[in-house]
Motif scaffolding. Structure first.
Motif, mmCIF file in Angstrom:
data_model
loop_
_atom_site.group_PDB
_atom_site.id
_atom_site.type_symbol
_atom_site.label_atom_id
_atom_site.label_comp_id
_atom_site.label_asym_id
_atom_site.label_seq_id
_atom_site.Cartn_x
_atom_site.Cartn_y
_atom_site.Cartn_z
ATOM 1 N N ALA A 654 0.825 -1.208 0.000
ATOM 2 C CA ALA A 654 0.000 0.000 0.000
ATOM 3 C C ALA A 654 0.862 1.262 0.000
ATOM 4 C CB ALA A 654 -0.926 -0.019 1.214
ATOM 5 N N ASP A 655 1.990 1.243 0.718
ATOM 6 C CA ASP A 655 2.896 2.399 0.767
ATOM 7 C C ASP A 655 3.503 2.653 -0.604
ATOM 8 O OD1 ASP A 655 6.174 3.039 2.083
ATOM 9 O OD2 ASP A 655 4.488 4.441 1.907
ATOM 10 N N ALA A 656 3.930 1.601 -1.279
ATOM 11 C CA ALA A 656 4.517 1.758 -2.612
ATOM 12 C C ALA A 656 3.489 2.304 -3.592
ATOM 13 C CB ALA A 656 5.063 0.414 -3.093
ATOM 14 N N TRP A 657 2.269 1.799 -3.520
ATOM 15 C CA TRP A 657 1.202 2.265 -4.421
ATOM 16 C C TRP A 657 0.922 3.759 -4.185
ATOM 17 C CZ3 TRP A 657 -1.477 0.091 -8.406
ATOM 18 C CH2 TRP A 657 -2.661 0.700 -8.813
ATOM 19 N N ALA A 658 0.781 4.149 -2.930
ATOM 20 C CA ALA A 658 0.499 5.556 -2.631
ATOM 21 C C ALA A 658 1.651 6.460 -3.074
ATOM 22 C CB ALA A 658 0.242 5.729 -1.139
ATOM 23 N N ALA A 659 2.891 5.992 -2.903
ATOM 24 C CA ALA A 659 4.048 6.798 -3.306
ATOM 25 C C ALA A 659 4.096 6.969 -4.821
ATOM 26 C CB ALA A 659 5.328 6.141 -2.801
ATOM 27 N N MET A 660 3.793 5.919 -5.570
ATOM 28 C CA MET A 660 3.851 6.000 -7.031
ATOM 29 C C MET A 660 2.764 6.904 -7.603
ATOM 30 S SD MET A 660 4.905 2.172 -8.343
ATOM 31 C CE MET A 660 3.701 1.270 -7.368
ATOM 32 N N LEU A 661 1.598 7.005 -6.942
ATOM 33 C CA LEU A 661 0.489 7.790 -7.475
ATOM 34 C C LEU A 661 0.527 9.254 -7.042
ATOM 35 C CD1 LEU A 661 -2.530 5.328 -7.136
ATOM 36 C CD2 LEU A 661 -1.110 5.783 -9.113
ATOM 37 N N ALA A 662 1.515 9.643 -6.243
ATOM 38 C CA ALA A 662 1.610 11.027 -5.766
ATOM 39 C C ALA A 662 2.805 11.730 -6.405
ATOM 40 C CB ALA A 662 1.742 11.045 -4.243
ATOM 41 N N ASP A 663 2.643 13.043 -6.619
ATOM 42 C CA ASP A 663 3.771 13.859 -7.067
ATOM 43 C C ASP A 663 4.742 14.026 -5.910
ATOM 44 O OD1 ASP A 663 1.514 15.833 -9.012
ATOM 45 O OD2 ASP A 663 2.988 14.382 -9.749
ATOM 46 N N ARG A 664 6.002 13.687 -6.157
ATOM 47 C CA ARG A 664 7.053 13.860 -5.157
ATOM 48 C C ARG A 664 8.129 14.797 -5.733
ATOM 49 N NH1 ARG A 664 6.924 10.210 -0.766
ATOM 50 N NH2 ARG A 664 4.752 9.552 -0.589
ATOM 51 N N PRO A 665 8.966 15.402 -4.864
ATOM 52 C CA PRO A 665 10.004 16.300 -5.397
ATOM 53 C C PRO A 665 10.908 15.605 -6.406
ATOM 54 C CG PRO A 665 9.793 16.596 -3.026
ATOM 55 C CD PRO A 665 8.945 15.410 -3.401
ATOM 56 N N TYR A 666 11.122 14.325 -6.258
ATOM 57 C CA TYR A 666 12.064 13.612 -7.119
ATOM 58 C C TYR A 666 11.395 12.880 -8.283
ATOM 59 C CZ TYR A 666 10.394 10.015 -3.912
ATOM 60 O OH TYR A 666 9.611 9.198 -3.156
ATOM 61 N N ALA A 667 10.035 12.873 -8.350
ATOM 62 C CA ALA A 667 9.360 12.148 -9.429
ATOM 63 C C ALA A 667 7.920 12.613 -9.536
ATOM 64 C CB ALA A 667 9.399 10.645 -9.168
ATOM 65 N N VAL A 668 7.387 12.573 -10.779
ATOM 66 C CA VAL A 668 5.973 12.905 -10.997
ATOM 67 C C VAL A 668 5.136 11.648 -10.762
ATOM 68 C CG1 VAL A 668 6.504 14.727 -12.651
ATOM 69 C CG2 VAL A 668 6.157 12.382 -13.460
ATOM 70 N N ALA A 669 3.847 11.842 -10.508
ATOM 71 C CA ALA A 669 2.949 10.714 -10.231
ATOM 72 C C ALA A 669 2.820 9.797 -11.452
ATOM 73 C CB ALA A 669 1.576 11.230 -9.817
ATOM 74 N N ARG A 670 2.770 8.514 -11.193
ATOM 75 C CA ARG A 670 2.534 7.532 -12.259
ATOM 76 C C ARG A 670 1.029 7.351 -12.465
ATOM 77 N NH1 ARG A 670 7.095 3.548 -12.762
ATOM 78 N NH2 ARG A 670 8.724 4.214 -11.315
ATOM 79 N N THR A 671 0.695 6.805 -13.590
ATOM 80 C CA THR A 671 -0.703 6.438 -13.822
ATOM 81 C C THR A 671 -1.018 5.157 -13.055
ATOM 82 O OG1 THR A 671 -0.190 5.083 -15.745
ATOM 83 C CG2 THR A 671 -0.612 7.444 -16.124
ATOM 84 N N VAL A 672 -2.332 4.876 -12.918
ATOM 85 C CA VAL A 672 -2.732 3.639 -12.237
ATOM 86 C C VAL A 672 -2.187 2.425 -12.983
ATOM 87 C CG1 VAL A 672 -4.721 2.192 -11.635
ATOM 88 C CG2 VAL A 672 -4.780 4.649 -11.179
ATOM 89 N N ALA A 673 -2.242 2.459 -14.319
ATOM 90 C CA ALA A 673 -1.751 1.319 -15.105
ATOM 91 C C ALA A 673 -0.255 1.110 -14.880
ATOM 92 C CB ALA A 673 -2.050 1.539 -16.585
ATOM 93 N N ALA A 674 0.513 2.228 -14.847
ATOM 94 C CA ALA A 674 1.960 2.107 -14.644
ATOM 95 C C ALA A 674 2.269 1.610 -13.234
ATOM 96 C CB ALA A 674 2.630 3.447 -14.895
ATOM 97 N N ALA A 675 1.520 2.120 -12.258
ATOM 98 C CA ALA A 675 1.727 1.652 -10.888
ATOM 99 C C ALA A 675 1.386 0.177 -10.756
ATOM 100 C CB ALA A 675 0.875 2.484 -9.922
ATOM 101 N N ARG A 676 0.314 -0.230 -11.436
ATOM 102 C CA ARG A 676 -0.068 -1.648 -11.398
ATOM 103 C C ARG A 676 1.036 -2.520 -11.985
ATOM 104 N NH1 ARG A 676 -2.762 -6.060 -12.997
ATOM 105 N NH2 ARG A 676 -4.745 -6.534 -11.968
ATOM 106 N N GLU A 677 1.644 -2.050 -13.058
ATOM 107 C CA GLU A 677 2.727 -2.810 -13.690
ATOM 108 C C GLU A 677 3.910 -2.962 -12.738
ATOM 109 O OE1 GLU A 677 4.043 -1.080 -17.313
ATOM 110 O OE2 GLU A 677 5.485 -2.677 -17.748
ATOM 111 N N GLN A 678 4.216 -1.913 -11.977
ATOM 112 C CA GLN A 678 5.330 -1.983 -11.033
ATOM 113 C C GLN A 678 5.046 -2.977 -9.903
ATOM 114 O OE1 GLN A 678 8.451 -0.548 -11.174
ATOM 115 N NE2 GLN A 678 7.753 -0.129 -13.270
ATOM 116 N N ILE A 679 3.807 -3.015 -9.427
ATOM 117 C CA ILE A 679 3.458 -3.995 -8.392
ATOM 118 C C ILE A 679 3.620 -5.407 -8.939
ATOM 119 C CG2 ILE A 679 1.606 -4.882 -6.924
ATOM 120 C CD1 ILE A 679 2.661 -2.240 -5.953
#
Length: 716
Positions: A654-679
């Motif tokens: 859940a932490d990884a999913w939330a981090a991937m879907l949020a804009d962070r200083p070091y990276a822009v948010a991923r799409t749901v499909a891209a986050a799903r692929e990473q999981i």
């Protein structure tokens, strides 16, 4: 009437029956030879009369044995047949006594006649009991057909053969002489009526008995005709009665050797019962013509016979109408029963799953047109397997039937209840919003758990249930255009009810609040977690991680205590980042080795804060391990597989999913499909495969989404 295939196969299979048949045929050959010899030596009538008794004696003995060894209706029939054969034998013995002991023939009317005629009287009910119809109306019709056939044939026989042969002043002996053919006609017509009634399968013994009586009736008619024609050489008719005795003996052997099931009715392929009507009509026409040819008025006897024939025909037609009405009623009832069985569950009496799915579609369309809500309750009996294992499946079936009745009692008249599968039931509530559906669900839950369920033998079981509620339509998250998704929502809510300890009602629209899940969560650390989230992103992080982690835990079926730790750990997993410099948390460029070392200390720092400030050492091991990897390459301790607490494995996804879907200083948010692929890529290396699969299933069901709507307030 008989089933020759059954009789023939019986003869082929049964060796004793084949021997008995051979002996019977052999005896008939011997008797014919004795008759020929008696014809040559005319005075030696004893040569025929005494051996004549042999097959009758054998038939009586075998009939008594059959009456002893058979059961039920067959035993009654053989008791009557044994009595009939015994009366026949007594009559023959009386005749032999007059002839060979007293040295003179029997008188014109003797006690022998009484026994002969009595045997016929007993034979008729034997036929009706052993071979006759079991259906009430069909039985009456068979008797009526037999009466019409007997009256018609008797009338024709009287006009053609008997009446011309009677003397002008008939004596008692004349009437007794003609009683034999009349009884013969009665027996033959009774057999005919039984045959017209129809059979699905006639036992071999019944076929042989029927054949024996048919031979007897024909022989009696031939004997009466020979007497009327003043033919003194009537010894050859004895062959017919010998055949009758042999057939009765073989029938008894068949009943003894093979106690078959009783004869059963079959539907008529054609209406052969027109035969009695034709004969009765011919008899009535013949009577009228005979009297008209005499050029005299109709006699009283003729009128009586005509009235009897017409009354019988009328009664028979009324019975046919009644029979057809009964059959039509039965057919309509059968069709209604087939329709009911097609949409109901045979065990519980509620609707089946197929009917529910069709009603769900119909009610969803109706609710969409009327702009009204539609709710669904999915009910699962808690730990029902223990009932089947402990008391057996029949007891489980009793429980399901009674539980179905309790569920019906808690619903409105417009609601639909169906068995969804196994110990699951589903209720469809048209027009009910979530609040009403939850109230109805609570009433059902209480009805199921209030009283023990009796399972017989003085035993009873106590049951509870878990219920999931889902609502579509007005102000509901699920649109009415997706009725199948309503079932998925209710199923997910049911999983949550199970995971939260069972015996409760959970609605899909009720979001799980981690603070409600664990009221002992330290408020200060909760506030601190929100401040850290606000430093890193404009979206919620720890709250979303906590909620999604709870859903995964519920899906995996963990216990309540574990579920509480999961929610609390997800909410506070990042409080240790308080010790990480803001510059490191907000740095857009890659981190240096020293900065990475500082960041990687935050799980251990989170554990320290929970232990020392929050007084929650039970959560320390969980938050300390939420960055461990399933393959052992994580930090801070390099734990792998089951060494990592299940709570930490769930929070990690859940932490990884939330981090991937949020804009962070070091990276822009991923799409749901891209986050799903990473999981999916991290399944088995970074993440526990079972946890990853459960999480992605929740994503597919729409229960886990993105962070777009989860903005947090600015830090104070």
């Amino acid at each position: 009437m008989s089933d020759s295939t059954s009789l023939g196969s019986f003869l082929r299979r049964d060796r004793a029956m084949r021997w008995a048949t051979g002996v019977g045929v052999g005896w008939l050959v011997v008797f014919v030879v004795l008759l020929v010899i008696a014809q040559v030596a005319h005075p030696s009538t004893a040569l025929v009369d005494l051996p004549y008794l042999v097959p009758i004696v054998v038939a009586v003995g075998l009939s008594i044995t059959a009456a002893v060894v058979t059961r039920g209706r067959t035993r009654i029939a053989w008791t009557l047949l044994a009595t009939s054969n015994a009366l026949w034998l007594v009559g023959e013995v009386v005749w032999v006594y007059y002839t060979y002991v007293l040295g003179r023939g029997p008188p014109a009317v003797s006690s022998a006649d009484f026994f002969y005629l009595s045997s016929y009287v007993v034979a008729i009910p034997a036929i009706l009991v052993g071979i006759g119809s079991t259906g009430h109306l069909r039985h009456i019709r068979g008797l009526l057909d037999a009466g019409l056939l007997a009256l018609g044939l008797g009338t024709i026989g009287w006009q053609v053969a008997i009446s011309p042969s009677l003397p002008e002043a008939p004596r008692l002996a004349d009437f007794v002489a003609f009683a034999y053919p009349l009884f013969g006609v009665a027996i033959v017509t009774t057999l005919a009526a039984v045959g017209l009634a129809g059979r699905h399968r006639l036992p071999a013994w019944a076929a042989l008995v029927g054949a024996g009586f048919a031979v007897a009736g024909i022989t009696d008619a031939m004997y009466a005709y020979s007497i009327a024609a003043q033919n003194t050489d009537s010894n050859w008719t004895n062959i017919g009665w010998q055949i009758e005795a042999v057939l009765f003996g073989l029938a008894a052997v068949a009943a003894i050797r093979r106690p078959e099931p009783e004869a059963r009715e079959r539907p008529r392929s054609r209406d052969l019962t027109a035969v009695p009507l034709v004969i009765a009509g011919l008899a009535a026409t013949g009577l009228i013509l005979a009297d008209r040819l005499d050029e005299g008025p109709l006699t009283g006897s003729t009128l009586a016979i005509l009235l009897a024939l017409f009354a019988g025909l009328l009664a028979r037609q009324l019975l046919i109408i009644r029979d057809r009405t009964r059959l039509a009623t039965q057919l309509r009832a059968a069709l209604r029963e087939q329709e009911r069985l097609a949409i109901t569950d045979g065990l519980t009496g509620v609707y089946n799953r197929r009917f529910f799915q069709e009603m769900l579609r119909i009610e969803a369309e109706r609710a969409e047109r009327a702009e009204t809500p539609l709710s669904l309750i999915l009910i699962d009996l808690d730990e029902f397997k223990k009932v089947n294992d402990g008391y057996g499946h029949p007891a489980g079936d009793v429980v399901l039937a009674q539980i179905a009745a309790r569920i019906r009692g808690g619903l409105r008249s417009t609601d639909v209840v169906a068995r969804y599968g196994g110990e699951e039931f589903v209720c469809l509530l048209p027009g009910a919003g979530e609040e009403v559906a939850v109230e109805i669900g609570e009433q059902i839950r209480q009805a199921i758990g209030r009283d023990a369920v009796a399972i017989g033998g003085g035993r009873s079981v106590c049951l509870t249930s878990s219920l999931g509620v889902a609502t579509a339509g007005t102000r509901a998250a699920r649109p009415l255009s997706e009725p199948e998704g309503l079932v998925n929502d209710a199923d997910a809510a049911l999983y949550r009810a199970k995971a939260n300890g069972r015996n409760q009602v959970i609605a899909a629209g009720m979001l799980v609040d981690p603070i409600d899940t664990d009221p002992d969560l330290p408020p200060g650390l909760v506030w601190l977690a929100d401040q850290i989230d606000a430093k890193i992103s404009v979206h919620e992080h720890s709250t979303a991680v906590s909620r999604w982690s709870l859903l995964v835990g519920e899906r995996l079926g963990v216990d309540v205590a574990t579920l509480r730790r999961i929610g609390a750990a997800g909410r506070l997993h990042d409080v240790g980042k308080l010790s990480v410099a803001d510059a490191v948390l907000r740095k857009a460029l890659p981190l240096t080795a020293a900065e990475w070392a500082q960041l990687r200390r935050h799980p251990a720092e989170s554990a320290r804060l929970l232990t020392e400030l929050g007084q929650r050492p039970d959560l320390a091991a969980v938050v300390a391990a939420h960055h461990e990897r399933f393959d052992g390459s994580g930090y801070p301790l390099g734990l792998a597989g089951a060494e990592i607490p299940i709570e930490a494995r769930i929070v990690a996804v859940a932490d990884a999913w939330a981090a991937m879907l949020a804009d962070r200083p070091y990276a822009v948010a991923r799409t749901v499909a891209a986050a799903r692929e990473q999981i999916e890529l991290g399944r088995g290396s970074q993440f526990d495969p079972a946890v990853a699969d459960a999480f992605l299933a929740l994503v597919d069901e729409g229960l886990v989404g993105d962070l777009a709507a989860l903005a947090v307030p600015s830090p104070m």
